[in-house]
Scaffold this active site. Structure first.
Site, PDB file in Angstrom:
ATOM      1  CE1 TYR A  48      29.474   4.006   0.358  1.00  0.00           C
ATOM      2  CE2 TYR A  48      28.706   3.304  -1.792  1.00  0.00           C
ATOM      3  CZ  TYR A  48      29.156   4.302  -0.957  1.00  0.00           C
ATOM      4  OH  TYR A  48      29.297   5.584  -1.427  1.00  0.00           O
ATOM      5  CE  LYS A  49      26.655   6.420   2.567  1.00  0.00           C
ATOM      6  NZ  LYS A  49      28.013   6.819   2.981  1.00  0.00           N
TER       7      LYS A  49
ATOM      8  CG  PHE B 107      26.375  12.952   0.207  1.00  0.00           C
ATOM      9  CD1 PHE B 107      27.341  12.970   1.200  1.00  0.00           C
ATOM     10  CD2 PHE B 107      26.693  12.392  -1.014  1.00  0.00           C
ATOM     11  CE1 PHE B 107      28.600  12.420   0.991  1.00  0.00           C
ATOM     12  CE2 PHE B 107      27.955  11.844  -1.231  1.00  0.00           C
ATOM     13  CZ  PHE B 107      28.904  11.851  -0.229  1.00  0.00           C
TER      14      PHE B 107
ATOM     15  CG  ASP C 204      20.177   9.720  -0.725  1.00  0.00           C
ATOM     16  OD1 ASP C 204      20.255   8.564  -0.254  1.00  0.00           O
ATOM     17  OD2 ASP C 204      21.162  10.317  -1.191  1.00  0.00           O
TER      18      ASP C 204
ATOM     19  NE  ARG D 277      30.210  10.700   8.923  1.00  0.00           N
ATOM     20  CZ  ARG D 277      29.843  10.247   7.721  1.00  0.00           C
ATOM     21  NH1 ARG D 277      28.746  10.684   7.140  1.00  0.00           N
ATOM     22  NH2 ARG D 277      30.593   9.377   7.098  1.00  0.00           N
TER      23      ARG D 277
END
Lengths: 429, 429
Positions: free
Chosen positions: B229-230, B130, B204, B388
């Protein structure tokens, strides 16, 4: 006599800022003199958060990054805060915490000096600066091989910037209003003195933004940061803010080079390319709930603009702190209190600080038991214990200042604080 | 045929995790397959935030730092997240953003290596990691005079850790599940390989924490960070988390040495003295509103514990992604789609990624118009554009996977995405 209670009530009755109080959800039955620690809840915040949570997050989900403007919050709220601190739109962003933002700008300032004036070895600050500022400065000093030089009183700052040592100063890092003493520093003069010896300035506005007019550009400051949850009423742990003078903003990566500070974050490229200007001082994904509450808080300060804005708020703040200090001197004599915050308006923030050799903590507790909320800041070898009373002119009334002193007098005369002190010393836990 | 719609409905009917869906306030009329970008709103969050805002902040104000446990939030929520990633209580804290936390641990890891194994010059990662991870790594690499070496595919990692270059690796920094391809890396094997050449690991967990069992301690990882927040459903811009293996946690200051990481923050001393253990990885004042929402989100994952916990969630996640991938291969053939995410369960995260040479963005938009929310990630010279689809097993049903494929098929067969593409290309703005 300074003023009767009726005269204080009369002041409130003719206070042109009095309507601003209605924008807050004030705690019932209390005189809250701690807005310099945590500002009061604005009346609009709860409903606004429900909207953000239930509609923007709950229903619209990821679309809200665009449709609800989430992605623009740091800049949009930054532009509002900019109006309170004397800088232009597009120059300031809301982001992260005060400590994290200080790291960004202090790191950038030290990197600039390493490039422009190598060999300078000092970051200068006050020993009584707020601790997190000193801790961050210690870390940055270590990284850059610099020394953190602390002066014991603001009066020693000109000397630290003069003579031979002045030429060694890379950065002057100060908080405009001291959290413990309420002393307001002369930003214009100190910035000029720093620039005179080739130093850069970093200003922490935690206890000044929203409380008094701040003129970063007019004072020619270099970097500034500030807190969202004190006089900006943004709620506990609200996002903080960060400003870099446009002449510096483009010069360096700040070290926290996260994706939100990228020139094109949604291109998802593997190479960092900093956004132009202050945008590069963003790092991770903005804290949307905190941002929404911060915006409501900032709006309560901007609501003063048609009523004279920060100049009017400042005038009321000085009148409130004057009244409180005068009444304490008049009605609480003989109880060992010393006024620590300056009497001169030009040197005083929006708080009144009283020192006492013993019992300060217990007196604050006894006042809280009576519904008067101030706070206690422990002293050390250099400074005594402090009773601290903050006056937020947006919602504090003159009669509250008057009543608070009466409660203080009653606490001192009755000795009821000694029971609190006895309980504290003999607590089983 | 893989499965009929009725068979998908039958799977839902006998799904032991189905009751967990009631803990969410799902967006009406949509199939939400983007929980890997922003998790759905938990049903408890709105009421909890009202309580925090109106009572804890509005009424109790500063007393809530103690009485409502605000000051303990980073550790208390950290202990809950610890249960999801295979570490012990007191080892992990919730704080700041993922990017900021990565800076802390990557800086600490590089400082450790500079002390223990000086002369190592590489931080190794994947080019498709990312972007914010790469940007932060670029910054830390600059500060330490290191080079960020990026491999083009996970298969190249063993080689980067072997031979002569292996002895030059200071830190291996990886994301356990790739945000774009959904590839799940073998944390145990890669950590062992890194340790074998004297490198430290930073993981991560943004796309794995809360979606599948993570075993940081069993894998002997060194540092980890992750997103709130995922799959943790903490809300937009929720606080992130940070973990350091206890064998490392006490060794160094992390550079963001704010007051909340001090051993005694309320002594207000001018010298930084880091808290023991993970406590020193805190920096500024915690974001209380975000923390409250994060805790509600983490609780939705912990609610699975009596039903088999992460192992059960993982089994359902694999079944969902298998079903989706099988149906796409069966029903969407001849439309230029390529399955990018691995078919092997051991190499697949909780998402299915499809590549297409053209029109991927328009197809995603056409699906959104039909109420099927996935997202688009742009490709570049090395990787194609990606559609995705994330599957959060807490709230996603089998029939939703089935229906989503039917919508995808309809969009492709009808060509309706071409209208969206035409509009995009010819938009006036």
């Amino acid at each position: 006599m300074t003023m009767s209670r009726d005269q204080a009530l009369a002041l409130d009755a003719k206070d042109p800022l009095a309507p601003l109080r209605a924008a807050f959800s004030l705690p019932p039955g209390r005189i809250y003199l701690d807005g310099n620690s945590l500002g009061v809840l604005p009346a609009a915040t709860s409903q606004r958060l429900r909207e953000v949570v239930e509609h923007e997050w709950g229903t619209e989900l990821i679309e809200s990054w665009n449709s609800a403007g989430w992605i623009e919050q740091p800049g949009r709220i930054g532009d509002k805060i900019a109006r309170l601190v004397g800088v232009g739109p597009g120059e300031l962003v809301a982001a992260d915490s005060t400590s994290v933002n200080l790291y960004k700008v202090l790191h950038a300032a030290c990197a600039m000096q390493r490039a422009d004036r190598p060999g300078r070895r000092l970051i200068v600050s006050e020993r009584s600066n707020f601790p997190t500022d000193l801790y961050i400065a210690q870390s940055v000093a270590r990284e850059f091989g610099l020394e953190l030089k602390l002066v014991d009183a603001p009066e020693a700052l000109p000397a630290a910037l003069g003579g031979e040592s002045g030429a060694e100063v890379a950065v002057l890092m100060l908080t405009q209003v001291n959290y413990r003493t309420g002393v307001l520093l002369d930003m214009a003069a100190l910035t000029a003195a720093a620039h005179g010896v080739g130093a850069l300035t970093v200003w922490d506005l935690a206890h000044s933004a929203g409380a008094l007019p701040v003129a970063l550009k007019d004072c020619d400051a270099d970097f500034a940061i500030g807190c969202g949850y004190k006089y900006l009423n943004g709620g506990p742990g609200a996002p903080a803010f960060v400003w870099a003078h446009p002449r510096h903003a483009d010069r360096f990566w700040q070290p926290l080079s996260g994706w939100m500070g990228h020139a094109a974050p949604f291109e998802f490229t593997s190479d960092y390319r900093p956004a132009p200007g202050i945008g590069r001082y963003l790092c991770g994904t903005p804290a949307i709930l905190g941002m929404a509450a911060l915006e409501c808080g900032v709006d309560t300060v901007l609501a003063a603009e048609p009523l004279g804005g920060l100049a009017a708020l400042r005038a009321k703040s000085l009148a409130l702190t004057d009244l409180f200090a005068n009444l304490v001197e008049e009605r609480c004599t003989g109880h060992g209190l010393t006024l620590v915050s300056p009497r001169e308006p030009a040197r005083r923030g929006s708080q009144v600080c009283l020192a006492r050799d013993e019992g300060a903590y217990a007196i604050v507790q006894a006042l809280i038991a009576r519904g008067v909320v101030g706070d206690f800041r422990a002293g050390d070898a250099q400074v005594p214990d402090i009773l601290r009373f903050g006056f937020t002119p947006l919602y504090t009334r003159f009669v509250e200042a008057w009543d608070a002193v009466e409660h203080l007098r009653a606490v001192l005369e009755s000795g009821e604080w000694k029971r609190a002190e006895f309980n504290r010393r003999n607590a089983v836990t």
